[in-house]
Write a protein that holds these residues in place. Structure first.
Motif, PDB file in Angstrom:
ATOM      1  N   VAL A   5      32.066   6.586-113.193  1.00 14.66           N
ATOM      2  CA  VAL A   5      33.392   7.790-112.909  1.00 14.66           C
ATOM      3  C   VAL A   5      34.274   7.330-114.070  1.00 14.66           C
ATOM      4  O   VAL A   5      34.593   6.061-114.308  1.00 14.66           O
ATOM      5  CB  VAL A   5      33.895   7.427-111.613  1.00 14.66           C
ATOM      6  CG1 VAL A   5      35.172   8.108-111.461  1.00 14.66           C
ATOM      7  CG2 VAL A   5      32.966   7.725-110.415  1.00 14.66           C
ATOM      8  N   VAL A  18      32.213  12.499-112.995  1.00 14.50           N
ATOM      9  CA  VAL A  18      30.987  11.661-112.551  1.00 14.50           C
ATOM     10  C   VAL A  18      29.981  11.937-113.292  1.00 14.50           C
ATOM     11  O   VAL A  18      29.557  12.858-113.831  1.00 14.50           O
ATOM     12  CB  VAL A  18      30.723  11.817-111.193  1.00 14.50           C
ATOM     13  CG1 VAL A  18      29.614  10.937-110.723  1.00 14.50           C
ATOM     14  CG2 VAL A  18      32.029  11.817-110.079  1.00 14.50           C
ATOM     15  N   LEU A  56      33.437  13.529-106.547  1.00 14.36           N
ATOM     16  CA  LEU A  56      32.443  12.719-105.727  1.00 14.36           C
ATOM     17  C   LEU A  56      31.902  13.792-104.909  1.00 14.36           C
ATOM     18  O   LEU A  56      30.867  13.254-103.977  1.00 14.36           O
ATOM     19  CB  LEU A  56      32.725  11.496-105.165  1.00 14.36           C
ATOM     20  CG  LEU A  56      33.076  10.503-106.307  1.00 14.36           C
ATOM     21  CD1 LEU A  56      33.943   9.555-105.704  1.00 14.36           C
ATOM     22  CD2 LEU A  56      31.769   9.950-106.978  1.00 14.36           C
ATOM     23  N   THR A  61      28.647   8.004-102.941  1.00  9.74           N
ATOM     24  CA  THR A  61      29.425   6.947-103.480  1.00  9.74           C
ATOM     25  C   THR A  61      28.815   5.606-103.662  1.00  9.74           C
ATOM     26  O   THR A  61      29.249   4.949-104.709  1.00  9.74           O
ATOM     27  CB  THR A  61      30.751   7.026-102.755  1.00  9.74           C
ATOM     28  OG1 THR A  61      30.489   6.543-101.482  1.00  9.74           O
ATOM     29  CG2 THR A  61      31.351   8.566-102.835  1.00  9.74           C
ATOM     30  N   VAL A  64      27.723   4.666-107.363  1.00 12.46           N
ATOM     31  CA  VAL A  64      28.877   4.457-108.509  1.00 12.46           C
ATOM     32  C   VAL A  64      28.879   3.210-108.851  1.00 12.46           C
ATOM     33  O   VAL A  64      29.267   2.047-108.066  1.00 12.46           O
ATOM     34  CB  VAL A  64      30.000   4.924-108.079  1.00 12.46           C
ATOM     35  CG1 VAL A  64      31.176   4.826-109.322  1.00 12.46           C
ATOM     36  CG2 VAL A  64      29.986   6.486-107.764  1.00 12.46           C
ATOM     37  N   GLY A  67      33.693   2.415-112.745  1.00 14.97           N
ATOM     38  CA  GLY A  67      34.676   3.280-112.996  1.00 14.97           C
ATOM     39  C   GLY A  67      35.775   3.035-113.902  1.00 14.97           C
ATOM     40  O   GLY A  67      36.207   1.748-113.699  1.00 14.97           O
ATOM     41  N   LEU A  95      34.508   4.254-103.292  1.00 17.11           N
ATOM     42  CA  LEU A  95      34.148   3.650-104.293  1.00 17.11           C
ATOM     43  C   LEU A  95      34.347   2.170-103.899  1.00 17.11           C
ATOM     44  O   LEU A  95      35.462   1.780-103.435  1.00 17.11           O
ATOM     45  CB  LEU A  95      35.148   3.921-105.617  1.00 17.11           C
ATOM     46  CG  LEU A  95      34.919   5.508-106.153  1.00 17.11           C
ATOM     47  CD1 LEU A  95      35.888   5.632-107.184  1.00 17.11           C
ATOM     48  CD2 LEU A  95      33.553   5.705-106.595  1.00 17.11           C
TER      49      LEU A  95
END
Length: 310
Positions: A5, A18, A56, A61, A64, A67, A95
């Motif tokens: 991200v 993303v 998202l 999530t 991920v 980020g 996240l």
């Protein structure tokens, strides 16, 4: 395959992106400005959460892996209470990876070049140049704000436009450029001395940064007004000086440009030409700060071979 991200949080808008680790775009989100210096921190953090949630939407999530939040005003997050607001927004979007915060300059440089080293030059309402080494900002030149600097910026151009119009009124030698400045300021016709007084009053009636509203008049009239052309040349010289001051001798690393003036003809073209000549380096233009931030996140996962966003 995991995701990364990236966010570009500025004063007027926040964009989240993303990507998967092949560089494919999976989701995007937009919200209001998230610079905690120009918005209440709780509002800025909420906008980050909104942009993330939109980007998202429909994605897992838990995939991920990393980020990066690229932010104007990132130094504000050194305050624990402010940092906590942004961490809560990050976690609230689902996240679980750490939130890495970088400056908007670092994200912009990464959007324009995959090189780990180089210079980013900002030419917007304000101006600043930064040295990037190992993908991190290591030093800056300029960026002192309207009172102490911002040479070559839109603020600076606007101030010079008003000063040039005042000088023309003193000489009673008005051209189309001066007339445009007077119209933009809302100064009616009349004797030169009366218009001179009204222009000073109008320019001082608003916040200093509002002088940037005169900047487009400079670039619009540069082809026909010698005075406007000289102002553009002065801005270019100042901006090139800023960039050159960040660089080492025989430095061939790229220079990445960002900010609205980069796209304003003829200033942008003159700036690119003068930078390339003086610095003997490739001159590139930043694209999406969010894409640069996402790419920095991917570099943290897979290394320098991380693919660029399509």
């Amino acid at each position: 395959m995991g995701f990364v991200v990236g966010l570009d949080a500025g004063g007027t808008s926040t964009r989240a992106l993303v990507l998967d680790l092949d560089g494919t775009r999976l989701g995007e989100g937009v919200a209001g400005g998230a610079n905690p210096n120009s918005h209440p921190p709780e509002v800025a953090a909420a906008h980050v959460g909104q942009a993330l949630t939109a980007a998202l939407d429909g994605l897992d999530t838990g995939k991920v892996e990393a980020g990066v939040l690229g932010m104007a005003g990132s130094s504000k997050l050194t305050e624990p209470a402010v940092a906590a607001l942004f961490e809560a927004a990050w976690a609230g979007a689902g996240l679980r990876c750490p939130m890495r915060v970088v400056t908007d300059c670092e994200a912009a440089f990464a959007s324009g070049s995959a090189s780990p080293d180089g210079t980013v030059l900002v030419a917007g309402t304000g101006s600043i140049a930064a040295r990037i080494a190992g993908h991190e900002l290591v030093s800056t030149t300029g960026g002192y704000g309207w009172l102490l600097g911002d040479e070559g910026s839109a603020f600076w151009l606007g101030r010079e436009a008003v000063r040039a119009a005042l000088a023309a009124l003193e000489r009673d030698d008005l051209d189309a450029f001066t007339a445009a400045v007077l119209r933009r300021a809302g100064v009616p016709g009349g004797a030169p001395r009366d218009r001179w007084r009204r222009l000073i009053t109008a320019a001082n009636a608003s916040a200093p940064v509002e002088l940037a509203r005169f900047a487009p008049l400079v670039t619009e009239h540069a082809a026909t007004s010698p005075v406007a052309s000289e102002v553009v040349d002065g801005a270019v010289r100042s901006l090139v000086d800023l960039a050159a001051a960040t660089r080492l001798p025989a430095d061939g690393t790229p220079i990445v440009l960002m900010g609205g003036l980069v796209h304003a003809a003829p200033l942008g073209e003159r700036l690119k030409r003068e930078l390339a000549a003086r610095c003997a380096a490739p001159v590139l233009v930043a694209t999406e700060g969010a894409a640069g931030a996402a790419w920095l996140a991917a570099v943290g996962v897979v290394g320098e071979g991380a693919p660029r966003s399509a």
